[in-house]
Enzyme design. Sequence first.
Site, PDB file in Angstrom:
ATOM      1  N   HIS A  63       0.830  -1.200   0.000  1.00 51.24           N
ATOM      2  CA  HIS A  63       0.000   0.000   0.000  1.00 51.24           C
ATOM      3  C   HIS A  63       0.874   1.263   0.000  1.00 51.24           C
ATOM      4  CE1 HIS A  63      -3.044  -3.016   0.616  1.00 51.24           C
ATOM      5  NE2 HIS A  63      -2.400  -3.416   1.698  1.00 51.24           N
TER       6      HIS A  63
ATOM      7  N   GLU B 135      -1.867   0.121   8.080  1.00 52.81           N
ATOM      8  CA  GLU B 135      -1.011  -0.911   7.511  1.00 52.81           C
ATOM      9  C   GLU B 135       0.108  -0.283   6.680  1.00 52.81           C
ATOM     10  OE1 GLU B 135      -1.306  -4.776   4.475  1.00 52.81           O
ATOM     11  OE2 GLU B 135      -3.088  -3.573   4.911  1.00 52.81           O
TER      12      GLU B 135
ATOM     13  N   HIS C  26       3.081  -6.963   4.486  1.00 55.32           N
ATOM     14  CA  HIS C  26       1.684  -6.610   4.750  1.00 55.32           C
ATOM     15  C   HIS C  26       1.314  -6.943   6.189  1.00 55.32           C
ATOM     16  CE1 HIS C  26       0.308  -5.811   0.551  1.00 55.32           C
ATOM     17  NE2 HIS C  26       1.362  -6.565   0.277  1.00 55.32           N
TER      18      HIS C  26
ATOM     19  N   GLU D 178       2.103 -11.634   5.662  1.00 60.36           N
ATOM     20  CA  GLU D 178       1.114 -10.947   6.493  1.00 60.36           C
ATOM     21  C   GLU D 178       1.602 -11.113   7.927  1.00 60.36           C
ATOM     22  OE1 GLU D 178      -1.428  -9.222   5.467  1.00 60.36           O
ATOM     23  OE2 GLU D 178      -1.996  -9.961   3.475  1.00 60.36           O
TER      24      GLU D 178
END
Length: 328
Positions: free
Chosen positions: A118, A155, A210, A292
């Site tokens: 992101h 995040e 992430h 993650e």
Amino acid sequence: MSYSGPHSDPFGPSDPFQPSDSFAPDRPRRSWLRRPLAVALAALVPGALLGWLAYEALGGSGGDGGADGAGAGAGVSSSAAPGTAPAGGDDQPGTLSAPPSEASAPLEGKVVVIDPGHNPANVRHTADIARQVDIGTNRKECDTTGTSTNSGYSEAEFTLDVAHRLRTLLQRQGATVKLTQDGDRAFGPCVDERARIGNAAHADAVVSIHADGSAAGNRGFHVILPATVHAGAADTRAVVGPSKDLGKLIKNDFARSTGTSPSNYIGDGTGLVTREDLGGLNLSTVPKVFIECGNMRDSKDAALLTSGAWRQKAAQGMSEGIVGFLRG
């Protein structure tokens, strides 16, 4: 070092240069030259001895040394670094050779691309990141805003922080490290461009960082591996195997470094998940995985993710996995 004889007075009773009575029955008849001669000799002998000792310490005549002074008498430069051997000195007792370069920079010549998921600015460009891009198997949005903790820690902030820590660790190992974005873009990049950045760099490994946004109570981390995809612009067949090797190493080292467990809600406790719907993996032509790091919507995981000390451990675990993979 100074040198002194047994007496401070060179003309005392034990003076070796003073004639004995048996050789000089009449002391007043002693030649007027003897006292100055004794003084001269007393001064010259210690000086000559010191000069000889210094000469020997520097290697004497040099034995088989040539005219350019490169023989044994040349000595060792005082500027030599501590712990290193003099030139040609590896076979000399008591010397230490400089460590090999690969020991101090094991990733020299390796390229690692870190993909911080992101972008903190994505929230201001929702229309731009909603644009559809081709990921091989289908089309998906360019990017998303990502998730956040209940207290608002995003995040995108998390991934950039860990990416910076990971970059530092890998650079210390000698790797060339590139980021797909460093908060220096208006938005994105899109997932297809993220893949192209790694490909264009001919990266030896790519890791996309992430954090998940699952339901409370879902805890733990998982590593996402590329599925075998051969459709449209995607062909992962050559990188599925090495990507899996990379993912397994990162999973093991991440768990050990952070003290956290694999996800309890995906991957059946293995910490490994294979997906074919992620453009960043589908379009990669180099070994690549996603990680993650935890669930931002679970309060216990969030407490870890918001801790700088824990994020350092997370980066350390990723770094160790990458180093293990690249060193084979």
